[in-house]
Design a protein around this motif. Sequence first.
Motif, mmCIF file in Angstrom:
data_model
loop_
_atom_site.group_PDB
_atom_site.id
_atom_site.type_symbol
_atom_site.label_atom_id
_atom_site.label_comp_id
_atom_site.label_asym_id
_atom_site.label_seq_id
_atom_site.Cartn_x
_atom_site.Cartn_y
_atom_site.Cartn_z
ATOM 1 N N ILE A 69 -13.203 6.120 -25.212
ATOM 2 C CA ILE A 69 -12.530 5.454 -24.093
ATOM 3 C C ILE A 69 -11.433 4.544 -24.645
ATOM 4 N N ARG A 70 -10.263 4.612 -24.053
ATOM 5 C CA ARG A 70 -9.187 3.701 -24.449
ATOM 6 C C ARG A 70 -9.215 2.458 -23.559
ATOM 7 N N MET A 71 -9.207 2.696 -22.258
ATOM 8 C CA MET A 71 -9.272 1.545 -21.361
ATOM 9 C C MET A 71 -10.231 1.846 -20.220
ATOM 10 N N PHE A 72 -10.798 0.776 -19.709
ATOM 11 C CA PHE A 72 -11.724 0.889 -18.603
ATOM 12 C C PHE A 72 -11.462 -0.260 -17.646
ATOM 13 N N ALA A 73 -11.528 0.024 -16.359
ATOM 14 C CA ALA A 73 -11.452 -1.055 -15.384
ATOM 15 C C ALA A 73 -12.444 -0.791 -14.269
ATOM 16 N N SER A 74 -13.249 -1.785 -14.005
ATOM 17 C CA SER A 74 -14.093 -1.755 -12.817
ATOM 18 C C SER A 74 -13.320 -2.558 -11.781
ATOM 19 N N VAL A 75 -12.861 -1.897 -10.722
ATOM 20 C CA VAL A 75 -11.901 -2.572 -9.839
ATOM 21 C C VAL A 75 -12.535 -3.225 -8.622
ATOM 22 N N GLY A 76 -13.824 -3.026 -8.425
ATOM 23 C CA GLY A 76 -14.503 -3.694 -7.317
ATOM 24 C C GLY A 76 -13.807 -3.456 -5.991
ATOM 25 N N ASN A 77 -13.404 -4.546 -5.334
ATOM 26 C CA ASN A 77 -12.783 -4.418 -4.016
ATOM 27 C C ASN A 77 -11.310 -3.996 -4.082
ATOM 28 N N SER A 78 -10.764 -3.827 -5.260
ATOM 29 C CA SER A 78 -9.351 -3.431 -5.447
ATOM 30 C C SER A 78 -8.398 -4.261 -4.590
ATOM 31 N N ALA A 79 -8.608 -5.549 -4.566
ATOM 32 C CA ALA A 79 -7.769 -6.397 -3.718
ATOM 33 C C ALA A 79 -6.306 -6.321 -4.132
ATOM 34 N N ASP A 80 -6.049 -6.170 -5.415
ATOM 35 C CA ASP A 80 -4.667 -6.053 -5.899
ATOM 36 C C ASP A 80 -4.541 -4.773 -6.738
ATOM 37 N N VAL A 81 -5.130 -4.758 -7.892
ATOM 38 C CA VAL A 81 -5.025 -3.584 -8.767
ATOM 39 C C VAL A 81 -6.070 -2.548 -8.350
ATOM 40 N N GLY A 82 -5.584 -1.364 -8.023
ATOM 41 C CA GLY A 82 -6.476 -0.273 -7.657
ATOM 42 C C GLY A 82 -6.229 0.934 -8.536
ATOM 43 N N ALA A 83 -6.865 2.037 -8.162
ATOM 44 C CA ALA A 83 -6.759 3.245 -8.984
ATOM 45 C C ALA A 83 -5.304 3.694 -9.140
ATOM 46 N N ASP A 84 -4.512 3.562 -8.072
ATOM 47 C CA ASP A 84 -3.138 4.083 -8.180
ATOM 48 C C ASP A 84 -2.292 3.271 -9.168
ATOM 49 N N ALA A 85 -2.435 1.931 -9.134
ATOM 50 C CA ALA A 85 -1.671 1.108 -10.081
ATOM 51 C C ALA A 85 -2.091 1.422 -11.514
ATOM 52 N N LEU A 86 -3.390 1.617 -11.700
ATOM 53 C CA LEU A 86 -3.871 1.896 -13.054
ATOM 54 C C LEU A 86 -3.366 3.251 -13.539
ATOM 55 N N CYS A 87 -3.393 4.236 -12.655
ATOM 56 C CA CYS A 87 -2.887 5.558 -13.051
ATOM 57 C C CYS A 87 -1.421 5.454 -13.459
ATOM 58 N N GLU A 88 -0.698 4.644 -12.752
ATOM 59 C CA GLU A 88 0.714 4.478 -13.069
ATOM 60 C C GLU A 88 0.890 3.816 -14.438
#
Length: 718
Positions: A198-217
């Motif tokens: 694994i290079r990076m991991f994020a548990s985004v919970g409620n994704s109030a700001d950073v969500g899957a799309d921002a991370l993919c970008e």
Amino acid sequence: MGRTRGHGRSRGRRGGAPGLDGLFRPRSVAVVGASRDRHSIGREVVENLVAGGFEGPVYPVNPRAAVVHSMHCYRSLAAIPGPVDLVVAVVKAALVPKVAADCARKGVKGLVVVSAGFREIGPAGAALEDEVVGICRRAGIRLVGPNCMGILNTEPEVRLNASFAATTPMPGGVAFVSQSGALGEAILADARQAGLGIRMFASVGNSADVGADALCEYWADDPGVKLILLYLESFGDPVRFKAVTERLRGRKPVIAVKSGRTKAGARAAGSHTGSVAGEDRVVDTFLRQCGVLRAASLRQMFSYAGALLHQPRPSGRRIAVVTNAGGPGILATDALEGCGLELADLRPATRRELARVLPPEASVQNPVDLIASADAERYRRALRIVGRDPNADALIVLFVSPIMIDAHAVARAIVEETGRAGKPVVTCVMGRKGQREAVATLKEAGIPVFRFPEEAASTMAGLVRYWEAAAEPAGRRRRFRGDREAVRRILRRVCGQGGGWLEPAKVRAVLAAYRIPFVPTKTARDPAGAMAAAHELGYPVVLKAAAPGLVHKSDLGAVALGLDGGDAVFEAAEAMRRRLGGRTGLSFEVQKVAPGHRELLLGMTRDPKFGPVLAVGLGGVNVEVLHDVSLRVGPLAERDPARMLAELRGAALLGAYRGEPEIDRELVEVCLHRLDRLAADHPEIAEIDLNPFIAAPKGVGSYAVDARIRVEPLEARG
Ligand code: ADP
Ligand code: MG
């Protein structure tokens, strides 16, 4: 200190995901809510940061402790002497806005809120969450969470474990985002087991700001990220997600596990299209349109990841199976056909060559059976011959380890020969003898190994599906302009009256404005009028009764087909009037007979999340029984309608069939594009159902003969 990394690093250079470096590549980290309690999360996070070998300073913050984990503890963020890039907050929810404000004052760049008690608990929590988001936005702080497990970055020059995960992953090329904290933890542990780095991991919970799309970008631009895993419970913004995945398509595989798979279409469906476009099917379609491979389970996600990371792109779906045991070969064959793959038809030359090197008891047909006496040399020869056959797009190699065979040597032969072929391969190793070494050798070479042929087949299917979808870029919508104004006028009036199902004449006007062919039809108020209308249209005609709320007309005897004279029309109309006499607003529709024979369903239903979903299927009165419908989330790409038709199980029925040439596909495709346009132009249209659209060969005349459109004022949708 001689550390080169850090203060000079350019930040926020990543297009639509600015500031994420502040989260994933901080120079210093503070843990607000660091705790002395050994079993607390606040303590766990501090410990992970230190144990993970974070390359910068870590500052525990807690006004009620002097020392945490043998480190000096600060009373507040402001009390920390140096700059702080990242803050992990592990305090009560009510205190988080204050922490965010302190972060703003301190010039913090990223905030991870582990604390729970926000949107997930109801309106009060949502308000608190909005407050925190507001503070972060104004200060340019990127926020992960709340209600999450934290983030990780294993890059050697960062080594950030800002989470309370018990497992530290191996470094590697996989980036992973999880909406569930607990599952994130489990997946990190499993990834280690599966040998995925694994290079990076994020548990985004409620994704109030950073969500899957921002991370993919963010990860799209990171050359160290080779593959992205998503564990999703819901979608943020599908439009953004699609835009981001478009950049990743065919470049960095994205694999998603979306939970809620079995939740049966909970949506109340008022139309045929609505009833076949249940939520899970829409998600499925949408992910595929995005070029994202959906996995049915976490286990499958790992299998897919292993295959996509290390195996080349298959040129098609024709699979050659090479085995040393008949039974597993047949199982693999059944399984691969079950997952939509095909058994390759090996060329005669291949079979001849195989016959020359194999014993007479062997099978030179696919599945190629080398029989139990096959040693490494026999595998080597056979794989070389099969690997060269252009009819085989990919290989599944099975090996049941017999007592007298050197399994390790066989594994080496598989590695070398399939590498030479340059085609993807997955393997299945069964039996005990020498298995461990063989499996290790295959794995080391990046060849997926399974215990069961079914798993090998389904993994190959994932690999093939990924690359097929990757080759279908979203593209641009076909150019077409309907008479928007005409439709707008109709909708305005109907919306003024609260919306609902349009009356038939208005339905026809809307379709005509977008040049979607509807069979010539006239409306009449009574049997005499119906007879007159039939005279004008010319016989034979179809007669239908119409009334508000009259839906399945043929079930109620409200459709009479093939009427070939005025008397027949009059009598049929009288009979309908008697049968449906109680209905208010009864009228009649007289139609020409559509000359085609193949009945399709064309439709659109507006999904609350994904927007217009277009459908085509085998239609008529049996659509719900056949359930043979393909979907696309709009906007349709140029070639989508053709693909939709090709995907139908009954696609063959649309070709030359029972002495009739193939249907006018082009017209059907154009109609789908026009429906797409109609839905995009007029958000008030909630559902469209053309059932049936009677398709005929080119030049004969294909028409919708029954159509329904439901309108919903935008205010009513909320
Ligand atoms: P409903 O779906 O309400 O029962 P339809 O108008 O779809 O009523 O008609 C039922 C069936 O009758 C259609 O599926 C089709 O087979 C046939 N039909 C209806 N109208 C025509 C027409 N104009 N030409 C040929 N067949 C028709
Ligand atoms: Mg119908």
